[in-house]
Design an enzyme around this catalytic site. Sequence first.
Site, mmCIF file in Angstrom:
data_model
loop_
_atom_site.group_PDB
_atom_site.id
_atom_site.type_symbol
_atom_site.label_atom_id
_atom_site.label_comp_id
_atom_site.label_asym_id
_atom_site.label_seq_id
_atom_site.Cartn_x
_atom_site.Cartn_y
_atom_site.Cartn_z
ATOM 1 N N ARG A 167 0.836 -1.221 0.000
ATOM 2 C CA ARG A 167 0.000 0.000 0.000
ATOM 3 C C ARG A 167 0.863 1.261 0.000
ATOM 4 O O ARG A 167 0.482 2.286 -0.550
ATOM 5 C CB ARG A 167 -0.956 0.007 1.187
ATOM 6 C CG ARG A 167 -0.259 -0.048 2.527
ATOM 7 C CD ARG A 167 -1.252 -0.068 3.661
ATOM 8 N NE ARG A 167 -0.583 -0.450 4.894
ATOM 9 C CZ ARG A 167 -0.927 0.009 6.095
ATOM 10 N NH1 ARG A 167 -1.917 0.853 6.226
ATOM 11 N NH2 ARG A 167 -0.281 -0.400 7.168
ATOM 12 N N SER A 223 -4.608 4.626 5.998
ATOM 13 C CA SER A 223 -4.511 3.229 5.567
ATOM 14 C C SER A 223 -4.062 3.114 4.121
ATOM 15 O O SER A 223 -3.393 2.165 3.738
ATOM 16 C CB SER A 223 -5.859 2.529 5.727
ATOM 17 O OG SER A 223 -6.248 2.520 7.076
ATOM 18 N N GLU A 240 -18.980 4.862 0.412
ATOM 19 C CA GLU A 240 -18.235 4.339 -0.729
ATOM 20 C C GLU A 240 -19.037 4.383 -2.025
ATOM 21 O O GLU A 240 -18.477 4.591 -3.105
ATOM 22 C CB GLU A 240 -17.776 2.901 -0.444
ATOM 23 C CG GLU A 240 -16.769 2.779 0.699
ATOM 24 C CD GLU A 240 -17.407 2.786 2.085
ATOM 25 O OE1 GLU A 240 -18.652 2.742 2.176
ATOM 26 O OE2 GLU A 240 -16.674 2.825 3.089
ATOM 27 N N PHE A 250 -14.579 -2.830 0.641
ATOM 28 C CA PHE A 250 -15.476 -1.697 0.387
ATOM 29 C C PHE A 250 -15.259 -1.106 -0.999
ATOM 30 O O PHE A 250 -16.034 -0.273 -1.455
ATOM 31 C CB PHE A 250 -15.291 -0.632 1.475
ATOM 32 C CG PHE A 250 -15.236 -1.209 2.869
ATOM 33 C CD1 PHE A 250 -16.125 -2.208 3.246
ATOM 34 C CD2 PHE A 250 -14.297 -0.791 3.788
ATOM 35 C CE1 PHE A 250 -16.070 -2.779 4.505
ATOM 36 C CE2 PHE A 250 -14.236 -1.355 5.059
ATOM 37 C CZ PHE A 250 -15.124 -2.349 5.417
ATOM 38 N N HIS A 293 -5.555 -3.502 1.775
ATOM 39 C CA HIS A 293 -5.977 -4.471 2.789
ATOM 40 C C HIS A 293 -6.736 -5.638 2.174
ATOM 41 O O HIS A 293 -7.719 -6.137 2.725
ATOM 42 C CB HIS A 293 -6.825 -3.795 3.869
ATOM 43 C CG HIS A 293 -6.070 -2.785 4.694
ATOM 44 N ND1 HIS A 293 -5.383 -1.741 4.129
ATOM 45 C CD2 HIS A 293 -5.901 -2.670 6.027
ATOM 46 C CE1 HIS A 293 -4.819 -1.022 5.096
ATOM 47 N NE2 HIS A 293 -5.103 -1.552 6.255
ATOM 48 N N ASP A 347 -8.444 -7.735 12.032
ATOM 49 C CA ASP A 347 -9.816 -7.228 11.855
ATOM 50 C C ASP A 347 -10.809 -8.348 11.545
ATOM 51 O O ASP A 347 -12.005 -8.219 11.791
ATOM 52 C CB ASP A 347 -9.874 -6.182 10.741
ATOM 53 C CG ASP A 347 -9.444 -4.806 11.225
ATOM 54 O OD1 ASP A 347 -9.345 -4.611 12.455
ATOM 55 O OD2 ASP A 347 -9.200 -3.930 10.376
ATOM 56 N N ARG A 350 -1.770 -4.843 3.215
ATOM 57 C CA ARG A 350 -1.382 -4.102 4.399
ATOM 58 C C ARG A 350 -0.002 -4.458 4.972
ATOM 59 O O ARG A 350 0.726 -3.566 5.393
ATOM 60 C CB ARG A 350 -2.438 -4.342 5.469
ATOM 61 C CG ARG A 350 -2.148 -3.609 6.756
ATOM 62 C CD ARG A 350 -3.045 -4.150 7.856
ATOM 63 N NE ARG A 350 -3.023 -3.309 9.020
ATOM 64 C CZ ARG A 350 -3.502 -3.692 10.201
ATOM 65 N NH1 ARG A 350 -4.049 -4.878 10.339
ATOM 66 N NH2 ARG A 350 -3.447 -2.891 11.226
#
Lengths: 281, 317
Positions: free
Chosen positions: B13, B40, B61, B86, B112, B120, B170
């Site tokens: 990322r 992020s 989104e 998302f 991610h 998560d 990530r």
Amino acid sequence: MPNIKELEDLTTQVRRDILRMVHKVNSGHPGGSLGCTEFFVSLYQELMERKDSFDMNGIGEDLFFLSNGHISPVFYSVLARSGYFPVEELNTFRLIDSRLQGHPTTHEGLPGIRIASGSLGQGMSVAIGAAQAKKLNNDDHLIYSLHGDGELQEGQNWEAIMYASAKKVDNLISTVDLNQQQIDGSTDDVLPMGSLRAKFEAFGWTVLDIEKGNDIEAILKGMKEAKSLTGKGKPVCVLLHSIMGNGVDFMMHTHAWHGKAPNDEQLAIGLDQNAETLGDY
Amino acid sequence: MKTYTYTEKKDTRSGFGAGLAELGRTNPNVVALCADLIGSLKMKEFIDENPERFFQVGIAEANMMGIAAGLTIGGKIPFTGTFANFSTGRVYDQIRQSIAYSGKNVKICASHAGLTLGEDGATHQILEDIGLMKMLPGMVVINPCDYNQTKAATIAIAEHDGPVYLRFGRPSVPIFTPSDQKFEIGKALKFTEGTDVTIIATGHLVWEALEASKALNEAGISAEVINIHTIKPLDDNAILESVAKTGCVVTAEEHNYLGGLGESIARVLAKHQPTPQEFVATNDTFGESGTPAQLMDKYGLNSEAIIKAVKKVLKRK
């Protein structure tokens, strides 16, 4: 001052186009199309600053986005009769290999269409993006959009409505076709939405009503007022109080013709009520 | 056999963030949107340098995808940023209608992705996104393998006219590709030459494939490793050329075996040259909470799993 008679003649012809297009393929959405005819004619003939040629980016001109794409018959008819493509092409509506898909698409490259719509609730976000692109391009032209009232039940609209005021998208005029009908019945029967004025205002928009939403002079007056309210830090919402099926007596004030085509006899009656003015395609 | 080493680990990322920052300096049409995940997505550098070209849309989104589509009408090249889940499943219909069907020049940048999001858990770990995006007509699907390749991919997709899905992750992973690489959409990269088996990997699994090939080589098995950074359009020729030589293939990806890279490869092989294939991928399951390493181990997405799959596929030759 526009020649109202000319605009009314065009409106009548557009109604004939709508009825004939939908009848020919026994499919399509005449009710909402007829209810918005005066609005589309006013928009494309008087209100928008448009270039003669079409290009996708539309820099240096006003742009319109149709969010409730099922009223494609009125959109196609007005686009054709405003010079974007040959009027004869209306003959191909919903037929195989046509650029006039059931719901508008850019896929086949129909001039005048800048985004696909059909799945509801997406048009305001797109209009906002186009409006913000105009600002980045230092282009002070306006973005217009049209939304069904039932369509506002889609949640994405409220993301967009919240965003537009927060980000001061004040070069946008979003019109809600407030005919109070949707597929399954009246909006009050299906899902009452309360006061749209109060909701838009609570979200920080400037709101005005056009009570006579099928009267060209009232639309021109209201939309010009809306235009005068742009550039003042807030997006502008126009609540267009329209009559679904307007201009064909048995189609008016009901959801029954949302997505139903007239049969031969009904077509004849509808055409009788809208005498030919500019020539059928 | 060519061997790969690394001196540094970095998250892919951050490669995206660095690429976006460079685009901010070199391409005035590039704009960026984010749904409350600037940190992020590592977008801060672009935003600091080009505040007027950044749109914070909040946790919305669907609206972000629509605004991105609208921004293209006016000549902008929007890069959207949020988590892969998302960026795809949550907004599939918005992407389908307003971006893909409308042929809009939007770059959907998804961080991610996969299991390596870690703690998560399953709600945030999408393992279906490659499938969702590759099924959309006209959508380019890219899953680069390390920091440098992600940066190069980010810069390259701005030059491609049309919708692109760019997938990255990530955790910090080894940097083993050159910093000055040219990224060519749709061009597979052969990382090692081999004769016994072809290992085709994408994303974080490319390094694991190289590790596996090293161990296999020591055990006398010659593995050819191909990095498929572009899952669509797929480089059919590179795949067919390699399996013509090796006669069997293992595919490896941080994704469900249904709908992922492995299925795309299987389609090419079934059509042109039926070949024994084993899949290193998740087995039609959701993920769970854990460290990235624990998850990759538990769900069989590492070099050990690739070695096991190679041994299995060799018996089917």
